[in-house]
Design a protein around this motif. Structure first.
Motif, PDB file in Angstrom:
ATOM      1  N   UNK A  83     -24.978 -19.455   7.394  1.00  0.00           N
ATOM      2  CA  UNK A  83     -24.759 -20.562   8.188  1.00  0.00           C
ATOM      3  C   UNK A  83     -25.989 -21.293   8.976  1.00  0.00           C
ATOM      4  N   UNK A  84     -26.176 -22.523   9.207  1.00  0.00           N
ATOM      5  CA  UNK A  84     -27.369 -23.163   9.679  1.00  0.00           C
ATOM      6  C   UNK A  84     -26.856 -23.939  11.007  1.00  0.00           C
ATOM      7  N   UNK A  85     -27.837 -24.040  11.775  1.00  0.00           N
ATOM      8  CA  UNK A  85     -27.603 -25.038  13.160  1.00  0.00           C
ATOM      9  C   UNK A  85     -28.775 -26.048  13.287  1.00  0.00           C
ATOM     10  N   UNK A  86     -28.698 -27.156  13.639  1.00  0.00           N
ATOM     11  CA  UNK A  86     -29.499 -28.207  13.807  1.00  0.00           C
ATOM     12  C   UNK A  86     -29.250 -28.899  15.277  1.00  0.00           C
ATOM     13  N   UNK A  87     -30.242 -29.010  15.967  1.00  0.00           N
ATOM     14  CA  UNK A  87     -30.111 -30.010  16.923  1.00  0.00           C
ATOM     15  C   UNK A  87     -30.898 -31.308  16.727  1.00  0.00           C
ATOM     16  N   UNK A  88     -29.867 -32.354  16.412  1.00  0.00           N
ATOM     17  CA  UNK A  88     -30.236 -33.438  16.010  1.00  0.00           C
ATOM     18  C   UNK A  88     -30.157 -33.686  14.550  1.00  0.00           C
ATOM     19  N   UNK A  89     -30.260 -34.953  14.319  1.00  0.00           N
ATOM     20  CA  UNK A  89     -30.127 -35.304  12.969  1.00  0.00           C
ATOM     21  C   UNK A  89     -31.257 -36.288  12.379  1.00  0.00           C
ATOM     22  N   UNK A  90     -32.319 -36.012  11.830  1.00  0.00           N
ATOM     23  CA  UNK A  90     -32.692 -34.627  11.728  1.00  0.00           C
ATOM     24  C   UNK A  90     -33.375 -34.015  13.052  1.00  0.00           C
ATOM     25  N   UNK A  91     -33.462 -32.568  13.299  1.00  0.00           N
ATOM     26  CA  UNK A  91     -33.842 -32.151  14.569  1.00  0.00           C
ATOM     27  C   UNK A  91     -34.274 -30.819  14.240  1.00  0.00           C
ATOM     28  N   UNK A  92     -34.135 -29.895  15.222  1.00  0.00           N
ATOM     29  CA  UNK A  92     -34.890 -28.477  15.033  1.00  0.00           C
ATOM     30  C   UNK A  92     -33.724 -27.759  14.572  1.00  0.00           C
ATOM     31  N   UNK A  93     -34.144 -27.029  13.615  1.00  0.00           N
ATOM     32  CA  UNK A  93     -32.981 -26.226  12.486  1.00  0.00           C
ATOM     33  C   UNK A  93     -33.350 -24.975  12.349  1.00  0.00           C
ATOM     34  N   UNK A  94     -32.534 -24.049  12.377  1.00  0.00           N
ATOM     35  CA  UNK A  94     -32.682 -22.593  11.976  1.00  0.00           C
ATOM     36  C   UNK A  94     -31.479 -22.105  11.032  1.00  0.00           C
ATOM     37  N   UNK A  95     -31.510 -21.050  10.486  1.00  0.00           N
ATOM     38  CA  UNK A  95     -30.397 -20.591   9.677  1.00  0.00           C
ATOM     39  C   UNK A  95     -30.250 -18.827   9.646  1.00  0.00           C
ATOM     40  N   UNK A  96     -29.305 -18.355   9.388  1.00  0.00           N
ATOM     41  CA  UNK A  96     -29.071 -16.870   9.287  1.00  0.00           C
ATOM     42  C   UNK A  96     -27.889 -16.565   8.443  1.00  0.00           C
ATOM     43  N   UNK A  97     -28.101 -15.130   8.262  1.00  0.00           N
ATOM     44  CA  UNK A  97     -27.034 -14.642   7.207  1.00  0.00           C
ATOM     45  C   UNK A  97     -26.553 -13.265   8.182  1.00  0.00           C
ATOM     46  N   UNK A  98     -25.228 -13.106   7.999  1.00  0.00           N
ATOM     47  CA  UNK A  98     -24.636 -11.946   8.789  1.00  0.00           C
ATOM     48  C   UNK A  98     -23.725 -11.000   7.635  1.00  0.00           C
ATOM     49  N   UNK A  99     -23.764  -9.939   8.218  1.00  0.00           N
ATOM     50  CA  UNK A  99     -22.814  -8.756   7.226  1.00  0.00           C
ATOM     51  C   UNK A  99     -21.255  -9.357   7.722  1.00  0.00           C
ATOM     52  N   UNK A 100     -20.266  -9.444   6.833  1.00  0.00           N
ATOM     53  CA  UNK A 100     -19.033 -10.081   7.428  1.00  0.00           C
ATOM     54  C   UNK A 100     -18.304  -8.875   7.804  1.00  0.00           C
TER      55      UNK A 100
END
Length: 208
Positions: A83-100
């Motif tokens: 998943x990813x998260x973004x503050x603003x559009x466009x804005x500050x973005x980061x993403x990650x992966x996790x073990x289900x």
């Protein structure tokens, strides 16, 4: 108190995302063929704006009834979620992966300046594919972004975001991600996470 709504105008005088009906109405009034829709989730509204409106018009993105959830079954435990998260559009973005299964964070990248959530979702999938390839794993990847899934299938991004000095690092990553897709084969399935049936994807940043 009424819930905050976000109005996406795909076709109108000035396409964009608006926080009030009055602002939205100004863009669609007396505009032949206007296309718009309201959302109660800001992140989904941002995702929808960069996507094809036919994926959203006439569809309900609310919660499903218990009986309706049975249609989707349960997600595969031996998988990873991105998943990813973004503050603003466009804005500050980061993403990650996790073990289900365990919920352990497998990778996390960012934050990056002047990006979009769709870009983050795409990068997260490709990062996940590379992560699994290095480990010879056939685990599937779950994502809640139809847009990112399409970009991966097409091996091409389709963003309105302009490449400028402030987001050069993001576009370098995008170039690498597209190159990886062009030069690698993978058997991992990329599966749509059904939020309405299963709740938020485990990789969600919890910022809604």
């Amino acid at each position: 108190m009424a819930k905050q709504k976000y109005y996406v105008v795909w076709v109108g005088k000035e396409p964009g995302i608006y926080k009030t009906w009055r602002e939205c109405e100004r863009q669609i009034r007396n505009f032949d063929g206007a296309v718009y829709k309201s959302f109660v989730d800001e992140e989904l509204a941002r995702q929808a704006y960069e996507d094809d409106h036919t994926n959203y018009i006439g569809k309900n993105f609310g919660k499903l009834k218990e009986q309706e959830k049975k249609i989707y079954g349960k997600p595969i435990e031996d998988s990873i979620c991105v998943d990813a998260a973004c503050s603003g559009n466009p804005g500050i973005m980061e993403y990650r992966g996790v073990d289900k299964l365990s919920g352990a964070e497998l990778f996390r990248t960012g934050p990056f300046q002047y990006a979009t959530v769709n870009i983050g979702e795409f990068l997260a999938i490709v990062h996940g594919l590379a992560y699994l390839a290095e480990r010879n794993s056939d685990f599937p990847i779950y994502t809640d972004s139809r847009t990112a899934m399409k970009w991966v299938r097409d091996k091409k991004i389709n963003t309105k975001l302009e490449r400028v000095s402030i987001n050069e690092k993001v576009f370098v990553l995008l170039d690498r991600a597209v190159k990886w897709l062009e030069t690698h084969n993978y058997s991992n399935k990329i599966i749509k996470w059904e939020t309405a049936a299963w709740g938020e994807i485990p990789a969600d940043f919890g910022r809604k």
